[in-house]
Design an enzyme around this catalytic site. Structure first.
Site, PDB file in Angstrom:
ATOM      1  N   LYS A   1       0.830  -1.214   0.000  1.00 18.12           N
ATOM      2  CA  LYS A   1       0.000   0.000   0.000  1.00 18.12           C
ATOM      3  C   LYS A   1       0.858   1.256   0.000  1.00 18.12           C
ATOM      4  O   LYS A   1       0.491   2.255  -0.612  1.00 18.12           O
ATOM      5  CB  LYS A   1      -0.947   0.009   1.196  1.00 18.12           C
ATOM      6  CG  LYS A   1      -2.061  -1.016   1.028  1.00 18.12           C
ATOM      7  CD  LYS A   1      -3.234  -0.773   1.953  1.00 18.12           C
ATOM      8  CE  LYS A   1      -4.365  -1.710   1.544  1.00 18.12           C
ATOM      9  NZ  LYS A   1      -5.509  -1.668   2.402  1.00 18.12           N
TER      10      LYS A   1
ATOM     11  N   LYS B   1      -4.556  -8.297  -6.640  1.00 18.26           N
ATOM     12  CA  LYS B   1      -5.833  -8.759  -6.076  1.00 18.26           C
ATOM     13  C   LYS B   1      -6.958  -7.760  -6.393  1.00 18.26           C
ATOM     14  O   LYS B   1      -6.700  -6.563  -6.561  1.00 18.26           O
ATOM     15  CB  LYS B   1      -5.705  -9.008  -4.572  1.00 18.26           C
ATOM     16  CG  LYS B   1      -5.679  -7.789  -3.709  1.00 18.26           C
ATOM     17  CD  LYS B   1      -5.994  -8.127  -2.249  1.00 18.26           C
ATOM     18  CE  LYS B   1      -6.205  -6.830  -1.489  1.00 18.26           C
ATOM     19  NZ  LYS B   1      -6.913  -6.930  -0.265  1.00 18.26           N
TER      20      LYS B   1
ATOM     21  N   LYS C   1     -10.947  -2.790  -3.323  1.00 17.19           N
ATOM     22  CA  LYS C   1     -11.849  -1.634  -3.280  1.00 17.19           C
ATOM     23  C   LYS C   1     -11.132  -0.372  -3.723  1.00 17.19           C
ATOM     24  O   LYS C   1     -11.732   0.539  -4.254  1.00 17.19           O
ATOM     25  CB  LYS C   1     -12.295  -1.348  -1.840  1.00 17.19           C
ATOM     26  CG  LYS C   1     -13.134  -2.385  -1.187  1.00 17.19           C
ATOM     27  CD  LYS C   1     -13.642  -1.819   0.141  1.00 17.19           C
ATOM     28  CE  LYS C   1     -13.768  -2.893   1.179  1.00 17.19           C
ATOM     29  NZ  LYS C   1     -12.554  -3.084   1.969  1.00 17.19           N
TER      30      LYS C   1
HETATM   31  N1  AQP Z   1      -9.348 -10.024  -3.743  1.00 19.39           N
HETATM   32  C1  AQP Z   1      -9.746 -10.659  -2.647  1.00 19.39           C
HETATM   33  N2  AQP Z   1      -9.941 -12.007  -2.670  1.00 19.39           N
HETATM   34  C2  AQP Z   1     -10.371 -12.664  -1.547  1.00 19.39           C
HETATM   35  N3  AQP Z   1     -10.616 -12.040  -0.367  1.00 19.39           N
HETATM   36  C3  AQP Z   1     -10.419 -10.704  -0.319  1.00 19.39           C
HETATM   37  N4  AQP Z   1     -10.574  -9.802   0.672  1.00 19.39           N
HETATM   38  C4  AQP Z   1     -10.255  -8.573   0.212  1.00 19.39           C
HETATM   39  N5  AQP Z   1      -9.893  -8.639  -1.071  1.00 19.39           N
HETATM   40  C5  AQP Z   1      -9.987  -9.958  -1.439  1.00 19.39           C
HETATM   41  C6  AQP Z   1     -11.037 -10.116   2.014  1.00 19.39           C
HETATM   42  O1  AQP Z   1     -12.135  -9.274   2.326  1.00 19.39           O
HETATM   43  C7  AQP Z   1     -12.114  -8.962   3.709  1.00 19.39           C
HETATM   44  C8  AQP Z   1     -12.303  -7.494   3.944  1.00 19.39           C
HETATM   45  O2  AQP Z   1     -11.184  -6.771   3.591  1.00 19.39           O
HETATM   46  P1  AQP Z   1     -10.949  -5.287   4.138  1.00 19.39           P
HETATM   47  O3  AQP Z   1     -12.145  -4.471   3.937  1.00 19.39           O
HETATM   48  O4  AQP Z   1     -10.445  -5.311   5.520  1.00 19.39           O
HETATM   49  O5  AQP Z   1      -9.782  -4.735   3.257  1.00 19.39           O
HETATM   50  P2  AQP Z   1      -8.744  -5.398   2.342  1.00 19.39           P
HETATM   51  O6  AQP Z   1      -8.370  -6.776   2.742  1.00 19.39           O
HETATM   52  O7  AQP Z   1      -7.607  -4.444   2.249  1.00 19.39           O
HETATM   53  O8  AQP Z   1      -9.620  -5.497   1.041  1.00 19.39           O
HETATM   54  P3  AQP Z   1      -9.734  -4.553  -0.178  1.00 19.39           P
HETATM   55  O9  AQP Z   1     -11.042  -4.800  -0.798  1.00 19.39           O
HETATM   56  O10 AQP Z   1      -8.554  -4.690  -1.046  1.00 19.39           O
HETATM   57  O11 AQP Z   1      -9.797  -3.123   0.427  1.00 19.39           O
HETATM   58  P4  AQP Z   1      -8.852  -1.862   0.286  1.00 19.39           P
HETATM   59  O12 AQP Z   1      -8.669  -1.669  -1.178  1.00 19.39           O
HETATM   60  O13 AQP Z   1      -9.646  -0.790   0.955  1.00 19.39           O
HETATM   61  O14 AQP Z   1      -7.586  -2.188   1.001  1.00 19.39           O
HETATM   62  C9  AQP Z   1     -10.804  -9.531   4.272  1.00 19.39           C
HETATM   63  O15 AQP Z   1     -11.088 -10.761   4.909  1.00 19.39           O
HETATM   64  C10 AQP Z   1      -9.977  -9.773   3.043  1.00 19.39           C
HETATM   65  O16 AQP Z   1      -9.072 -10.842   3.216  1.00 19.39           O
END
Ligand code: AQP
Length: 344
Positions: free
Chosen positions: A122, A206, A209
């Site tokens: 990040k 991956k 969001k």
């Molecule tokens: N691409 C993915 N495949 C499988 N699982 C995923 N998770 C996130 N992306 C994938 C799982 O979703 C849960 C919530 O995640 P989060 O909101 O805490 O943030 P994150 O893991 O950082 O997910 P994002 O969507 O990529 O958010 P941003 O972009 O805001 O950082 C977790 O259980 C995660 O493993």
């Protein structure tokens, strides 16, 4: 004589997990975590949190945070989390999360956090410009889980390293404060074909969001046209689908789409390849898009219904916060006692 191992945690089995209200949820969040949230309810006491303290590490718009928080709570319920059975609440409404995170800041070592790959991904080359909160994110995550002495944590593959850190923090707290078995060593629940859903445009990244391009992800609120368009434009190659899993090697984008089909249809990769092996993407992509649209449409419709009544959602979240606090407060009181804080 060999010392006996310290007693293991012997309390109740409990599930905890959370998602950040940084943006609307996507298919990766659904398959990696949310689907498991729903399934685990029949077996465990479950606590599901909307982690808004985590969300501010990325500095979102304060005018939107509350609405996005409600939207994530609505997604939990629309996907099948039952607020009468499981606890659904907002992290910042239970102050003990921040309090335990501070105690854990004094347990975790800098070197442990410096190894976290998600921070490196990040922050990129600009670590000095990142918030201390983003660096410290996994410590708050450990506090979220251990504040409820949760034993199981359903997450996507990307969270595996953070969960290992939670275990290290629990172990060190138990050792440092001579409290063997006080905190459980939480187990990640990661397995399944949806554990790592990749971007629709780049098989090495991956689905996320925070990706600036909306074409990289399927949002839970996307309508059928948007889903059809995104799947149609998803990166693939000119070859037909392979007949077996070995043929997916070196074809990350194809492997991702097949994995999505398998996870959404609750079939194995082999079964999907038996059906589509040898066929082109002109056949597979419309079938995948139709499957996604059919499965996600009821969730999106229920989210719209819930979001139209913020008062009802707030009542669920208030009740959830009270139930969460009732578990968290005595555990935090015990931590305060173990640490030796003054008590009037
Ligand atoms: N691409 C993915 N495949 C499988 N699982 C995923 N998770 C996130 N992306 C994938 C799982 O979703 C849960 C919530 O995640 P989060 O909101 O805490 O943030 P994150 O893991 O950082 O997910 P994002 O969507 O990529 O958010 P941003 O972009 O805001 O950082 C977790 O259980 C995660 O493993």
């Amino acid at each position: 004589m060999i010392d006996a191992p310290p007693p293991a945690y012997a309390g109740p089995q409990r599930v905890f997990s959370g998602m950040q209200p940084t943006n609307g949820l996507h298919l990766g969040n659904y398959l990696g975590a949310l689907q498991k949230f729903v399934a685990l309810q029949t077996k465990y006491e479950c606590i599901y949190c909307v982690v808004d303290l985590h969300a501010i590490t990325a500095g979102p718009d304060p005018n939107e945070l509350a609405a996005k928080t409600r939207e994530v709570a609505a997604a939990y319920i629309a996907a099948g989390v039952d607020p009468a059975r499981s606890i659904i609440f907002v992290q910042s409404a239970v102050r003990e999360h921040s309090e335990l995170a501070w105690v854990f800041n004094c347990i975790a070592r800098m070197g442990w956090l410096e190894r976290m790959t998600q921070f490196k991904d990040k922050a990129g080359k600009h670590t000095e410009r990142m918030s201390v909160g983003l660096f410290d994110y996994p410590v708050l995550q450990a506090a979220d889980i251990l504040l409820y002495k949760a034993t199981h944590v359903p997450v996507g593959e990307d969270q595996k390293q953070h969960l290992e850190l939670s275990r290290d923090i629990a172990q060190k707290f138990n050792n440092d404060y001579q409290a063997p078995g006080f905190f459980p060593l939480p187990e990640p629940l990661i397995q399944g074909p949806g554990a790592r859903i990749m971007s629709l445009r780049e098989g090495a990244k991956k689905m996320s969001k925070s990706d600036p391009s909306d074409m990289t992800r399927i949002n839970l609120t996307d309508d059928t046209d948007a889903i059809m368009n995104k799947i149609k434009k998803a990166t693939t190659d000119p070859l037909p689908l392979p007949e077996s899993q070995e043929g997916l090697a070196g074809r990350a984008e194809v492997e991702n789409l097949v994995g999505i089909y398998a996870a959404m249809s609750e079939r194995s990769i082999d079964a999907v390849l038996r059906e589509f092996g040898g066929k082109g993407f002109g056949v597979f992509k419309p079938a995948l898009a139709e499957l996604l649209a059919a499965k996600l449409a009821p969730i999106a419709a229920e989210m719209r219904r819930l979001n139209a009544d913020p008062g009802a959602l707030d009542a669920i979240l208030r009740d959830g916060a009270e139930r969460a606090r009732a578990i968290a407060a005595p555990i935090m009181a015990e931590v305060r006692g173990r640490v030796g804080f003054w008590e009037a």
